[in-house]
Write an enzyme that holds these catalytic residues in place. Sequence first.
Site, PDB file in Angstrom:
ATOM      1  N   TYR A  40       0.753  -1.216   0.062  1.00 50.98           N
ATOM      2  CA  TYR A  40      -0.060  -0.066  -0.030  1.00 50.98           C
ATOM      3  C   TYR A  40       0.777   1.185  -0.108  1.00 50.98           C
ATOM      4  CZ  TYR A  40      -4.276   2.693   0.661  1.00 50.98           C
ATOM      5  OH  TYR A  40      -5.201   3.536   0.655  1.00 50.98           O
ATOM      6  N   LYS A  95     -20.245 -21.168  -8.811  1.00 56.52           N
ATOM      7  CA  LYS A  95     -19.590 -21.043 -10.053  1.00 56.52           C
ATOM      8  C   LYS A  95     -18.261 -20.517 -10.191  1.00 56.52           C
ATOM      9  CE  LYS A  95     -20.580 -21.248 -14.571  1.00 56.52           C
ATOM     10  NZ  LYS A  95     -21.306 -21.760 -15.417  1.00 56.52           N
ATOM     11  N   GLU A 137     -24.668 -15.060 -16.198  1.00 56.25           N
ATOM     12  CA  GLU A 137     -25.240 -16.231 -15.299  1.00 56.25           C
ATOM     13  C   GLU A 137     -26.587 -16.078 -14.960  1.00 56.25           C
ATOM     14  OE1 GLU A 137     -24.151 -20.371 -14.321  1.00 56.25           O
ATOM     15  OE2 GLU A 137     -22.852 -18.894 -15.202  1.00 56.25           O
ATOM     16  N   ASP A 138     -27.530 -17.171 -15.448  1.00 61.22           N
ATOM     17  CA  ASP A 138     -28.934 -17.116 -14.704  1.00 61.22           C
ATOM     18  C   ASP A 138     -29.565 -15.951 -15.066  1.00 61.22           C
ATOM     19  OD1 ASP A 138     -27.999 -19.607 -14.005  1.00 61.22           O
ATOM     20  OD2 ASP A 138     -27.992 -19.416 -11.959  1.00 61.22           O
ATOM     21  N   ALA A 196     -36.881 -24.138 -26.121  1.00 61.50           N
ATOM     22  CA  ALA A 196     -36.594 -23.008 -27.095  1.00 61.50           C
ATOM     23  C   ALA A 196     -36.113 -21.927 -26.310  1.00 61.50           C
ATOM     24  CB  ALA A 196     -37.978 -22.788 -27.834  1.00 61.50           C
ATOM     25  N   ASN A 287     -32.272 -31.944 -16.144  1.00 57.58           N
ATOM     26  CA  ASN A 287     -31.715 -32.636 -14.954  1.00 57.58           C
ATOM     27  C   ASN A 287     -32.672 -32.710 -13.839  1.00 57.58           C
ATOM     28  OD1 ASN A 287     -29.531 -34.031 -14.421  1.00 57.58           O
ATOM     29  ND2 ASN A 287     -28.026 -32.379 -14.860  1.00 57.58           N
TER      30      ASN A 287
END
Length: 763
Positions: A40, A95, A137-138, A196, A287
Amino acid sequence: MNKYSKRREALLYHAKPTPGKIQVVPTKKYATQRDLSLAYSPGVAEPCLEIAKDVNNVYKYTAKGNLVAVITNGTAVLGLGDIGPEASKPVMEGKALLFKIFAGIDVFDIEVGTKDIDAFIETVKNIAPTFGGINLEDIKAPESFEIERRLVEELNIPVMHDDQHGTAIISSAALLNALEIAKKKTTDVKIVVSGAGSAALACANLYILLGVKAENIIMFDKDGVLSSERTDLSDLQKRYAHGKPGTTLAESLVGADVFLGLSAGNIMSAEMLLGMAKNPIVFAMANPVPEIDYDLAVKTRKDIIMATGRSDHPNQVNNVLGFPYIFRGALDVRATKINEEMKMAAVHALAELAKEPVPEQVNIAYGETRLNFGKEYIIPKPFDPRLITQVAPAVARAAMNSGVALNPIADWDKYEEELLERLGSDNKMVRLLTNRAKTDPKRVVFAEADHLDVLKAAQIAYEEGIAHPILLGNKELILELKEELGFDADVPIFDPKTKEEDQRRMKYAEIYWQSRQRRGISLFDAQKWMRERNYFAAMMVNEGDADAMVSGYSRSYPSTVKPLMQLIGKAPGITLIATTNMMMTNRGPMFLSDTAINPNPTADELAKIALMTAKTVRMFGMEPVIAMVSFSNFGSSAHESATKVREAVAYLHKYYPDLVVDGEIQTDFALNAEMLKNKFPFSKLAGKKVNTLIFPNLEAANINYKLLKELYKVDSVGPIMLGMEKAVHIFQLGASVEEMVNMVAVSVVDAQEKEKRKKMTTK
């Protein structure tokens, strides 16, 4: 495990001992005031000024180049739907964990509190200078398409929505190989897609790049076939809106070559499958329940080539085969984006890898004699260590060739070495071990099952499919503990001290007495000892009523090992029992021997310990590189402790010339390849990475493995018994549940190996 117990375990996993799954760890020294003044103020000003002169220096002086943001707004989390940014955080941390353990990439997970496309994009753009790449993601469709499109265009770092492209890349590799096996061309095949959403559309788009014709893809969503008459389709879905209105899934599958399922379980019947063309390709990736049950599918069509999203069936389409290595390659050349050329490079790298000879480590992990390219092996396994050295360089090359790489790689051999080094910092070996145990679980006796932690380990072993537990102890107490844990499986419980076990106990006592009557044991003694769990458990294994046993959680090592020595004994041709510990270090698995049995082994015994350890290392799919360690280096001391190590090495060099072993050598030289090569270039260890240490005595081995374990929190598997006739293993006193589960997996794998050798010798 009942639903309540599974829920409780999942919550405890995320809450204890520290909330969450990731942390920030310093990479520089910080012990002294000088260190802190460099980290620092005032020292930190120097790299700041260099970056101000040239912004590209940020990659030289900061972690940006190995830092990815996993970003979501929580609108499409797993199968949970729109649960919000805070509720999505455990998934994003998960993740991050996968990025780290599979590719060595650091991650900050970022949950954004907006559903507005413009606001979300603006947020990501504003924080992008922090990161080397962005993994979306998601995020629900169709917003996810627009968000990714704009961020790719407007940022100069790699951006990828893995929910779309990860599945597309892996399934495309599987499709290429499946078509090759089926002897079909991409330009000719008819594909029916159930689903789809973003993943299905990304798959279809990538299939077209492989040569599939758009008009040959018929797509369904929950409202039926996509057709030009429908007014509820997004612009991206309209590309595939050429189905005949009213057409059913069953009708579309007649004569179809490929079925791609990214929808819901059990929507495809055996009759539908029978209607497909010759050598049908079925990717049922819902799944945990696929669109058609795997066993039903392979029973219905012998010519089927099938993949699922599940790990318990061949050909698992798992995104972890792709995203860690795609980002690894993109980051390493400082790609400005992940383009179609890079995605296709990943596809072809994965497809080609499945055709190459499979490393023994992978065969062992999956319990296969030999994995070969074919109907049941069209894509690599997730635990294949070659993935990082095949996919990442392919992506990096594609980035360079397509003109988006700002830092091209010049030395590819050196790059591969760097990639391999990244594999050493996690516990892949434990996952490989557990996976192998699951391929053929064995009956394992838990001799101390009336201890809560031991019973918990038995529960996990049962529920994970690692072993078939047999529980020993106070039956009433075990049943109470089972209820407390929610362990409702009907597994055998035995209490050797009860009248219920009189007949079995007397039978075991008679057999024991017959074997020990000339060694001072009376029948009364034998009957008394059979009331003791470790004796009873060992006899269960001896008599084939169990395949393996584990004990030692509540008793000292010597008191636990004694009955095993008396009842089980040594394997044929073995004159010495020893132990090894597998330590999960940041340089990869290290085997340390002998950690528990022989106080001061002779030169002859050290050689035998080295040979038995080498055999165990190979059992884990690794080739042993053995350093016989000492305080001395190659004759620098004439002390008897160093001399016996030197004599053991001389024996091994003479009679086992192909074994990579050397010494006596000090530990720092053994583990520092550069020092070793410079100082002792003549050594058989020069230029090699040592993975096994044989210590001159028990004191050194035991102290070192426990020092590593406690001081550096290195995970330990062991002590693993070497040289026993049966698969019997001992927990460390007070071992953790995780350590016990690992030892159960070792016991199962050991039992598998002993069964295999027995079959070979009886042929």
